[in-house]
Every structure is written in C-alpha cells, then in structure tokens.
Design a protein around this motif. Sequence first.
Motif, PDB file in Angstrom:
ATOM      1  N   ARG A 116      60.624  49.501  61.041  1.00 23.80           N
ATOM      2  CA  ARG A 116      60.806  49.200  59.621  1.00 23.80           C
ATOM      3  C   ARG A 116      59.473  49.031  58.902  1.00 23.80           C
ATOM      4  O   ARG A 116      59.387  49.279  57.702  1.00 23.80           O
ATOM      5  CB  ARG A 116      61.636  47.915  59.504  1.00 23.80           C
ATOM      6  CG  ARG A 116      61.751  47.427  58.096  1.00 23.80           C
ATOM      7  CD  ARG A 116      62.681  46.237  57.994  1.00 23.80           C
ATOM      8  NE  ARG A 116      62.605  45.668  56.667  1.00 23.80           N
ATOM      9  CZ  ARG A 116      63.267  44.605  56.253  1.00 23.80           C
ATOM     10  NH1 ARG A 116      64.106  44.010  57.099  1.00 23.80           N
ATOM     11  NH2 ARG A 116      63.135  44.150  55.034  1.00 23.80           N
ATOM     12  N   TYR A 117      58.454  48.592  59.620  1.00 23.45           N
ATOM     13  CA  TYR A 117      57.160  48.350  58.980  1.00 23.45           C
ATOM     14  C   TYR A 117      56.172  49.495  59.194  1.00 23.45           C
ATOM     15  O   TYR A 117      54.996  49.375  58.871  1.00 23.45           O
ATOM     16  CB  TYR A 117      56.584  47.013  59.481  1.00 23.45           C
ATOM     17  CG  TYR A 117      57.518  45.880  59.160  1.00 23.45           C
ATOM     18  CD1 TYR A 117      57.608  45.395  57.860  1.00 23.45           C
ATOM     19  CD2 TYR A 117      58.359  45.345  60.131  1.00 23.45           C
ATOM     20  CE1 TYR A 117      58.508  44.389  57.536  1.00 23.45           C
ATOM     21  CE2 TYR A 117      59.256  44.331  59.814  1.00 23.45           C
ATOM     22  CZ  TYR A 117      59.331  43.862  58.522  1.00 23.45           C
ATOM     23  OH  TYR A 117      60.216  42.877  58.200  1.00 23.45           O
ATOM     24  N   VAL A 135      51.427  47.522  59.065  1.00 23.57           N
ATOM     25  CA  VAL A 135      51.781  46.275  59.760  1.00 23.57           C
ATOM     26  C   VAL A 135      50.755  45.186  59.447  1.00 23.57           C
ATOM     27  O   VAL A 135      51.106  44.044  59.143  1.00 23.57           O
ATOM     28  CB  VAL A 135      51.911  46.508  61.280  1.00 23.57           C
ATOM     29  CG1 VAL A 135      51.995  45.171  62.030  1.00 23.57           C
ATOM     30  CG2 VAL A 135      53.136  47.378  61.583  1.00 23.57           C
ATOM     31  N   ALA A 136      49.467  45.552  59.493  1.00 23.23           N
ATOM     32  CA  ALA A 136      48.438  44.555  59.162  1.00 23.23           C
ATOM     33  C   ALA A 136      48.599  44.054  57.734  1.00 23.23           C
ATOM     34  O   ALA A 136      48.437  42.870  57.456  1.00 23.23           O
ATOM     35  CB  ALA A 136      47.040  45.159  59.347  1.00 23.23           C
ATOM     36  N   ALA A 137      48.927  44.964  56.832  1.00 25.71           N
ATOM     37  CA  ALA A 137      49.091  44.564  55.430  1.00 25.71           C
ATOM     38  C   ALA A 137      50.257  43.598  55.271  1.00 25.71           C
ATOM     39  O   ALA A 137      50.171  42.609  54.531  1.00 25.71           O
ATOM     40  CB  ALA A 137      49.284  45.803  54.564  1.00 25.71           C
ATOM     41  N   HIS A 138      51.359  43.871  55.967  1.00 30.23           N
ATOM     42  CA  HIS A 138      52.487  42.928  55.902  1.00 30.23           C
ATOM     43  C   HIS A 138      52.098  41.570  56.492  1.00 30.23           C
ATOM     44  O   HIS A 138      52.430  40.527  55.921  1.00 30.23           O
ATOM     45  CB  HIS A 138      53.701  43.512  56.642  1.00 30.23           C
ATOM     46  CG  HIS A 138      54.429  44.568  55.867  1.00 30.23           C
ATOM     47  ND1 HIS A 138      55.154  44.291  54.735  1.00 30.23           N
ATOM     48  CD2 HIS A 138      54.548  45.905  56.053  1.00 30.23           C
ATOM     49  CE1 HIS A 138      55.691  45.404  54.254  1.00 30.23           C
ATOM     50  NE2 HIS A 138      55.333  46.413  55.038  1.00 30.23           N
ATOM     51  N   LEU A 139      51.383  41.578  57.617  1.00 28.47           N
ATOM     52  CA  LEU A 139      50.936  40.302  58.193  1.00 28.47           C
ATOM     53  C   LEU A 139      50.031  39.554  57.216  1.00 28.47           C
ATOM     54  O   LEU A 139      50.132  38.335  57.082  1.00 28.47           O
ATOM     55  CB  LEU A 139      50.184  40.544  59.512  1.00 28.47           C
ATOM     56  CG  LEU A 139      51.035  41.019  60.697  1.00 28.47           C
ATOM     57  CD1 LEU A 139      50.126  41.358  61.890  1.00 28.47           C
ATOM     58  CD2 LEU A 139      52.061  39.956  61.112  1.00 28.47           C
ATOM     59  N   SER A 140      49.165  40.287  56.530  1.00 29.40           N
ATOM     60  CA  SER A 140      48.236  39.625  55.602  1.00 29.40           C
ATOM     61  C   SER A 140      48.967  38.999  54.426  1.00 29.40           C
ATOM     62  O   SER A 140      48.430  38.122  53.751  1.00 29.40           O
ATOM     63  CB  SER A 140      47.181  40.619  55.109  1.00 29.40           C
ATOM     64  OG  SER A 140      47.735  41.514  54.161  1.00 29.40           O
TER      65      SER A 140
END
Lengths: 266, 266, 266
Positions: A116-117, A135-140
């Motif tokens: 999904r990400y 994925v990194a952007a969503h985590l951030s």
Amino acid sequence: MAVITLLTDFGLEDAYVGIVKGAILSVNPAATIVDITHSIPPGDVMQAAYYLETSCGYFPHDAVHVVVVDPGVGSGRGIVALKTNGQRFLAPDNGVLSALLSKGTGEQAVMVENTRYFLAPLSRTFHGRDIFAPVAAHLSKGMDMSVLGPAVATENLVSFRFPEAVFANDRCIEGAVISVDRFGNLITNIRQKDLMKLCIQNQPSELKVQIRGRTVEGLSDTYKSVPSGKPIAVIGSTDRLEISVNGGHAADVFNATSGEAVRAKV
Amino acid sequence: MAVITLLTDFGLEDAYVGIVKGAILSVNPAATIVDITHSIPPGDVMQAAYYLETSCGYFPHDAVHVVVVDPGVGSGRGIVALKTNGQRFLAPDNGVLSALLSKGTGEQAVMVENTRYFLAPLSRTFHGRDIFAPVAAHLSKGMDMSVLGPAVATENLVSFRFPEAVFANDRCIEGAVISVDRFGNLITNIRQKDLMKLCIQNQPSELKVQIRGRTVEGLSDTYKSVPSGKPIAVIGSTDRLEISVNGGHAADVFNATSGEAVRAKV
Amino acid sequence: MAVITLLTDFGLEDAYVGIVKGAILSVNPAATIVDITHSIPPGDVMQAAYYLETSCGYFPHDAVHVVVVDPGVGSGRGIVALKTNGQRFLAPDNGVLSALLSKGTGEQAVMVENTRYFLAPLSRTFHGRDIFAPVAAHLSKGMDMSVLGPAVATENLVSFRFPEAVFANDRCIEGAVISVDRFGNLITNIRQKDLMKLCIQNQPSELKVQIRGRTVEGLSDTYKSVPSGKPIAVIGSTDRLEISVNGGHAADVFNATSGEAVRAKV
C-alpha cells in the motif's frame, strides 16, 4: 520539519538521487532531505554501514535514515525498518544496519511488505524510488512502523561483524585501515579506548604505529604537530586512530588503502 | 527560513558534509542549508576566498555563510565570526574572509571561543562538525554574535591580498588567470572597469588579449560570437575578463591554468 | 513548500549551482530546491532532455523544473516557460523540452522576456543566475506565467526527435544505447511495450539481445537472475530494455557507450 537522510551508491552523475527526492516530496512536501553521501562504491555494504554508524548520531532524534546500497534489488532480499534510540532506519536486509543492532534502546524492527505504501507499478530495479522513498516519507509524517509489515526479531536480520582490532599482547594492538577519506587520512579500526589501555604504563609519546614497514612515532594532538609533509598518528573524529600527513595525503605517501594492516605498540 | 551556506574542501565522497548538516539541523531544524561547493582543493584558502566573494552577495541578507577550508584545524588558529552588510560569516581566521574585510557596512567581528555552543567532547580534527555547525545553527536562530567571544578589530584578523591586475602603462593591463571553471573558461583578475579605461580612446574590437604566446582579438558579447572552436575574450559573470572557446575548453586549448599570466592591450 | 528542481551542466566543482540557489532563495526563501543532476556533459541537450523526461513525473504536481543546459547563452536563443500536466518548466528554447511537448494536458507556453523579473545588471554568460533563478522563484510563489512574455504555440518551439527503436520486421527491433548509468547499465531506447509485441507468440526466455557482436539470452527479472559476472537483459526503471552485468559494469564488459546499436530478436 522531519529530516530524511539518504545514503546510497547511486552517485551524482545520473538522475537517480533527484528522482528519489521527488518521490519523497510527493508524499511529504515538508520533509528536509539530507545527503549523507551517494559515493559509496557500488554494492559496498560494509562501507555504507561504517558511514551510517559514524553519521546517524549527529542528526535529530526523529530523523529517518534511508540506506539504498542494495546489490540484491529485485531478488528475494527483504527490506527492513528499524527503530533504535528514537531514530528510524530503512534499508535492505543485507547487513548494512549491523553496527546498530542490539546496541540502542527501544529497538524494534519490521519487514517492509505492505505494498500500500509502495509506488505502483513497482519496478524490479529501482526500489529506491518505488519503495524506500515513499515509505520513508510516510514514516517522516509520523506513520507507525507496525503498519509496514510483520515484526522481526533483530537477531534474525542479516548481520555481519566488522573487522575489529585485537590485542596481540598487552603492548600491541593489531588492526587495519577501514576507510580512506578525501584528504588521504587512513582511518583505522583501532579505538581510542584501546590505545589508552596501551598507554596506562606508557606515555602517548612512546606509541609506535606501524604500517607497510614504516613506523610513525608518538600520538599527536593535531595535523599541525609535525612539520609539513611529515606523518602523524592522531585520534580522529570517530575516536579511532588515524594516520595522516601534515599538508599531504597519507594514503599516497604510504601507498595504503582499506584493508591494510596497522599495528599500534608501546 | 534562515539560510546557512557551506563552502568546504570536504568533497562529496565521504560523509563529512552530511554529518555537518546533521549537526546543524540538530540545533536548528528549520535551517535551509545550501552547498556553495565542497570541491575546494584541500586547504586552498585562496580559492575558497574567491568563491565566497563571488557567491555571498546573491544570498538573502540574513544568511549565515560557513567556510571550512581549515588546514590549521586543531592548531592554535582562531575561529572568527564576522558581520558585514547584514550577512554573517563563520570561518577559520586564516585569511579566507580577506576579500570581505573593510569593505561593507556595519562590520563587526568576534573570536569564537565560548565552548557553550560547541559539541562536547570536542574532537581535534573535525571542527566543522563540533564548532562550525552548532555555532552557525545558533546564529541562524538569531543568537547575537557577541556571546561567542571577545570582539576583535578586523585589521587584526589574518588577511592576504589577492593578486590584482596592474596597469603596465595606459594601454596595457597585466593580470593572471585566477580560476578555471568546469567549462574550461579561464577567469582572470582583469576587471571590466579597468578594461573600460583601456577602451576610452579605443573600441573594444581593438582589444588584444595575450596568453601563452597567443592573442585573442576583440572583446565579444557572447560565447557564440565566433565560430565553433574559436577562442574569445568576454566579460564573465563576475565582471572579470574571461578567455573562452565557443563549444570548447579554453584551459585545454591554451594549456593554461590558474596563475597563468594574461595581458590586455590596445 | 514549493519545489524547484535544477538540471544543469554546471558540475559541482564550481560555485555556480550554489549561486543559483542563493538567487532563488533571495526571491522565495521558502522554496525547496532539489538537484536532479548537475553532471550533464557541457551542452549535451539530448542527455538533459532524457533525464528531465524520466524524472519530472516523480515530483509534486506544482513543481517548477529548471533546466540550464544552455550552450547558446547570451546569443539570440529564447527562454521558454512551459506548463503541462500541471507542472511548470523553465528552459532555453533549444529542444531540451522536446520529450514533453504535445503530450500532456493543459499545455501552454510563453517566451520569457519581461526583464522585470531578471537580475540587473544582466550578465551575458550566466543566465542561470540572472534569469532562470529569479523567474523560477517567482513562479514557485504562484506568479502567473503569462506575465513573463508573449504566448507561443508549442509547435513553434525548437524541438528534436529522440532516436527511436524501430521494428526491422515482426521478430526484430533495432535500437540503440541512449544512456549509461554509474553502475554501467546500458539503457536502450527499446521499450517494454514493443518487447511485449515480440513476445506475443514467444516466451521472454526466447528473447535474444545483440550488442557489439555478442548475444544476451532471455529477459531476466532481476540483476541477480544470473551468476555473478554474467550479463542479463532486464526491463529497467524507465520501462526500457537495459543490458546489465550482475555485480559488474556492462559498459566496460561490452566496451559500449551511448549510441551503440542494440537489436532485440525472437
């Protein structure tokens, strides 16, 4: 003002790094993206692990560190998200996180599997763009790691041991050069705390550092402690023994590179 | 949205630049960090001074400019914070600020000595990370320079004179190449205003530029003023005389580099 | 949080890229500036066009893309602002936007002529600093393109056709290498959709890719599909056929570079 760092072997000749940044900003336009370096030799996981270990502690605690040195891209290798000491790391499960594992507090890890990400369609060759960036952007943005995939015990992640210096006897440490920087400084795996043990009964001035049949005498405070062109041994910025040449290029002067044996004696 | 610029000889192969940025963002997560260049030849203070002089004026007035070309790191050299024309500069006291001194308005300087704003422990070899980064970040947040250390008169700072072109007589200026860019353009220290003096009684088309025994005739408007492969003399973007080759690489064509003598005559 | 991307042939050795960023931030301190690459060979408009085409789609829709690969700087060449698919592009009118023209929705273009948005005085050799930077910064703040100059029909812009692969017959596509990346991957102009036509009656395993007298058999899923050191043909991240070597450098192994003929057959 979430920070995302990038550590890759992409180089700066191609557009790959720029594309990764575009894919990050498309998810989190407010991310602050910092390049650690993109000059890792292609596929050199151990070099990347060394740079990551010596860099990450200087970034804000909520940073997301992305490592894409990934010779196994598109094969069966997994991708792991690791949290330790409050910082988050995203990397192929190829050992590049080895130096961080089982050392920090609050350590947890998941395998990154939730498509999904990911970008769609997913390429087979550029997961930096299609998986790591979004994925990194969503985590951030504060997304919880747990949504990315199943938890994994960190002892089950791919890991390797860095070559460590050893005491041959109580007056001699045997180590090696582990990195050469732009200035030609030869950075070794002999740590300050071990040198200090050598020097309990001896003065730093009695230290002898041997490399390629030559001996550097004494431990200096700064590059400028000796005349221009002369070699010195110093404690460098990562608390490791370095061999340098004042105003010169030690790697050239000693004709040495990573892997070269180094001995510290009193 | 405070801007911090970085001008160093760290290169981009190692992680040093990334680490400096981490140390800045740990103090001021809102800083906008811009690389001027990190490709200064190691320890080449004069090259750094030239790039700084030709860059800083294009940045916002409240920018903090950080120069870490610092062959004396860890020795007794001081670190200076300079304010002039509203901009702030942080650099080793090794002359790299020479071109800015005693020229702007509101000039003031302090020696950076207050360890409260340094990282601890302080390394002996990486003041970019341990001093320049956190101090610049504090300045970018509005901290007053005066807390950093004692005021110093700018005439007491280390300074050098750039090699300047001189009038040999009223029809001839003798100068030199001071920089070669990626395109091979030979940038000289002969300034537009001095060329204009030569041309008061003469047309720009009568100008002769001599380098390595060859003569370039006339002053051109653009690189495209001559056929492909032909050399031209132009006023470059820093208002200095440049010798270029249309579609080519003047440094290769003339086999010339920094320091080469150049004469402009009418 | 407006994004401005930069794609130039300035390199990172000089201060030119930093100066452009300063000039942008002086107009829009809130701009997020991303480097696509600055390593375009000097004046190589076609390479820049390829990188732009394969990058821009991964950036936020409101990004402003600035291309300064501009061998005609200071000559009569125009500067164009193009809007298509919601993104804006600023480039010399030298064909670097060719791949984007007449493809997107909402396409409009103007010639950039309004000196009100330029730096003054305007140099003849550094329009990146004096025109592209401030104009892009104004666009990123929401300024309407129409104030920059007269509308122009995109069919009147300078344009070129990329060399495209062609079907020699229904079992053979003839193409060429169009780019070589840092890893040595040979990226061709043979597209996935055309390869799929070859494979309607045949299996991907029957594909033969010929380059410099050698044949690579089959279409692989990943770099790791073959033993280390062996060549493979894969669909790369731009949906084009790539020739790679697992753990190696295909450009060296095949002694091939951009322009080399490639044939895909079944």
